[in-house]
Design a protein around this motif. Sequence first.
Motif, PDB file in Angstrom:
ATOM      1  N   TRP A 137       0.894  -1.146   0.179  1.00  0.00           N
ATOM      2  CA  TRP A 137       0.011   0.004  -0.066  1.00  0.00           C
ATOM      3  C   TRP A 137       0.841   1.397   0.007  1.00  0.00           C
ATOM      4  CZ3 TRP A 137      -3.889  -1.998  -1.760  1.00  0.00           C
ATOM      5  CH2 TRP A 137      -4.725  -3.003  -1.287  1.00  0.00           C
ATOM      6  N   GLU A 150      -2.504   4.500  -4.749  1.00  0.00           N
ATOM      7  CA  GLU A 150      -3.080   3.557  -3.719  1.00  0.00           C
ATOM      8  C   GLU A 150      -4.644   3.497  -3.477  1.00  0.00           C
ATOM      9  OE1 GLU A 150      -3.154   3.155   1.136  1.00  0.00           O
ATOM     10  OE2 GLU A 150      -2.208   4.877   0.378  1.00  0.00           O
ATOM     11  N   THR A 192     -10.275   3.598   0.448  1.00  0.00           N
ATOM     12  CA  THR A 192     -10.867   2.948   1.345  1.00  0.00           C
ATOM     13  C   THR A 192     -11.968   1.834   0.963  1.00  0.00           C
ATOM     14  OG1 THR A 192     -10.267   4.187   3.226  1.00  0.00           O
ATOM     15  CG2 THR A 192     -12.126   2.784   3.722  1.00  0.00           C
ATOM     16  N   LYS A 236     -10.588  -0.819  -1.053  1.00  0.00           N
ATOM     17  CA  LYS A 236      -9.920  -1.954  -0.583  1.00  0.00           C
ATOM     18  C   LYS A 236     -11.171  -2.660  -0.008  1.00  0.00           C
ATOM     19  CE  LYS A 236      -5.962   0.613   0.684  1.00  0.00           C
ATOM     20  NZ  LYS A 236      -4.975   1.435   1.861  1.00  0.00           N
ATOM     21  N   CYS A 240      -7.099  -6.893   3.592  1.00  0.00           N
ATOM     22  CA  CYS A 240      -7.695  -5.754   2.961  1.00  0.00           C
ATOM     23  C   CYS A 240      -8.789  -5.145   3.700  1.00  0.00           C
ATOM     24  CB  CYS A 240      -8.133  -6.503   1.691  1.00  0.00           C
ATOM     25  SG  CYS A 240      -7.056  -6.758   0.482  1.00  0.00           S
ATOM     26  N   VAL A 274      -8.423  -1.454   7.388  1.00  0.00           N
ATOM     27  CA  VAL A 274      -9.297  -0.599   6.917  1.00  0.00           C
ATOM     28  C   VAL A 274     -10.629  -0.170   7.605  1.00  0.00           C
ATOM     29  CG1 VAL A 274     -10.253   0.476   4.925  1.00  0.00           C
ATOM     30  CG2 VAL A 274      -8.113  -0.845   4.855  1.00  0.00           C
TER      31      VAL A 274
END
Length: 506
Positions: free
Chosen positions: A364, A373, A376, A379, A425, A429
């Motif tokens: 990341w 990247e 959120t 991901k 992942c 987050v």
Amino acid sequence: MATTPTKDASSPPGSGKTFFGHPRGLATLFMTEMWERFSFYGMRALLTIYLLSGGPDASKGLQTGGLGMDLATATAIYSIYNSLVYLLAMPGGWLGDRVWSPRKTVAVAAGTIMVGHLTLALPGSGTFFVGLALVALGSGLLKANISTMVGHLYKGPDDPRRDGGFTIFYMGINVGAFFAPLAIGTVGEKVSWHLGFALAAVGMALGLAQFLIGSRNLSPESSKVPQPLSPQERSAWLRKGFTWLAVAVVAYAIIVLSGHFTPNWVMIPLTVAGLIIPAGVLWRIKRDRSLSTGEQGKMSGYIWFFVAAAVFWMIYDQGGSTVQAFGTNKASDSVLGLSFPTSWYQSLNPIFIMALAPVLAWFWLRLNRRGSEPSTVVKFSVGLAFIGLSFFFFLIPLFMASNGSLVSPMWLVGIYLIQTVGELCLSPVGLSVTTKMAPEKYASQMMGVWFLAVTAGDSVTGLLSIAHVGLNSTGVVTLEAALAVLAGVAVFMYRRRVRDLMGEVH
């Protein structure tokens, strides 16, 4: 653990002695968490196979002495237990904030967990369920408060050591979780179920002892009650609590005396509560008129993350029930001629986390430096896709074992590996976005709300199991896999809408 040998061991908080450059109290909390996770995951590694032992869905030479349940009932109990642990984290945090202080709550929690494991070590189904309830209660009390105490060791959120301290602390979780099935699982599965549960009690006793001894190194803030109840509030809470307890006692006494009691009278209310309470909490926060327009929008966006997380945990937590049962009954218990207890499958996830977490963090960071990247939302969608992929992958050994042959345990390794990538992942987050999107009024409560996503996911699994839906059938596994992937696609497709609701949080 290594510390700098510059001060006497009894040096107070804030002195020169450190734990890898961090406050000395971090060592106390690290070891407490490690031993608590050792006992928790050790018992959990035994739970499904102990419930199955001696029953119609147990095979491949499991020792007798278990509770002899079918797979649907065992999965329901396992799921309800998991959901309760995370459901009870909210009242656990409330007790630490308003009644006992985080430090006292953790001590009470550790003692409750130890007694629970000792109760599990006694023969009989009645004592088993009492012990299971005590472990769930103690784990819920401990979960939120011990993390709060880690935060107390640092000088506010801007302390540069804070993130590193939490990283070290969470390593304790995975160290304990990795060794637990190897020790407790082996003893319980190969020697005696109850001796295995007793070994989990020993682990928690070690954790409690070192917590009490090392508590002098903790921050004084951890011994304070941040928002103590007033005498009027205390009386009101006690009155409500005893009223609801009396209602429950009378209701269940009538059911038992009338001869209509079955385990479903306990399991169904608990699973329904595991869905209603999370929905009610989110509804209450979302409908709070004191929130600003921006905070209302963030809560609308957060609901997307919550539902996605619930779908994720619904499948992920079957790694200890549906997948574990398949590994026990349908997979070979040897690799390269070396036999192993099937409870060892539960050590795969923590070792994969310890191996892959630094790799993913580096990945990341590298993407961030290149300006690419993922957000959120992306991901999250990737995490859902991976958890769905793990069950599509599960279909292969399911088909291979349909003719009665044993499959290679490496198929199980692959399932847990894919699930771990998905977890890395989504889970970190999710924790981060929960703190960032929380309305200021509910800042301290939102972490408990995040835990409720696990409760909701496990409650769905519990209800399906109570209804005797074949969670290990190819049709249901396919549907669950497709649901996760479709949820991931939906989150991805609506990523711009969700990001708009998130405001400045990305």
